[in-house]
Design a protein around this motif. Sequence first.
Motif: not given
Lengths: 98, 197
Positions: A73-82
Amino acid sequence: MHKSIRQALWGPLLFVLSGSIWTGCGAEQGPECRAFVACVAKLDALKLTQTNVSRFLPEGACWGGDKGARVCESSCRRGVVQLLVQEPLLSCPQGVTP
Amino acid sequence: MTFHKLSRWLLGGMLTSLLVLRGDNALAHLPNVLRAGEVFRVPDPLLSFALYGTFARADEVFEVQLQPETPLAVPIEIMVPRQDSLTNHRPLFAIVGKGLPKPSATELAQLPRPLPDGMGAVLGRYEREDREILFESFSRRVLYTNGVVAYVLPAGDVRMWVWSPSGTTGKFVLGFGVEEGKQDFGNLISNWGDYAY
């Protein structure tokens, strides 16, 4: 069966049962990863690619346990930003959680 | 319950736990050791890895290569043991491959090597100045993390470079994927010194 043997078998049996219950408790796909997978689908449509997002899908490795689910979930949250930084033409909602 | 009965239960439970929770059934990051100047080739990018390295010198670069068959979404993070001596140790990584964005001049200047022709790059970053702290259950150690991000890697030749922008030395761990590998206890025991600080 001899009483002492029966008693000795109860411990292992309970342990196996509790282990089965424990390992059967997976997490569900979270909202951040649902948003990430949707964003990657838009990226694929834009670039005519087909990205392997299997880890993040409802049956994916992300949801085998609470710890993995939190990491995903943390990686996905930042993944969208990336993704939005990487691909300016992409438009995806972000920030399911602040 | 008598002490005798209780001890039999506990013994039975412990023996069963050894059989049920065998190492080959435990899913985790597959650990491996990175060495500066050598390329580590990821055998299967659909499995997860924890790659342990140590900067002995400031100018060292660690390289990981993988070959996804299609573009691949994967969580990646870089971690450092939480120790006073490593408070300022913030290694960085770059993902390099075809189809990734062309880096800005500032980013190019940060890279430890020239970009191969036709390749772009994405640089990792530290989300918070104070860094997140996590407990890593494999080595049972506490680590600083830059903040895990799900990246989309392109298909084909992908490289990851790890370097120390501030010239600090010390250990790091490059985490790749989510716990998807079967535990290899032989590897774990023989390289424990590298995995646990």
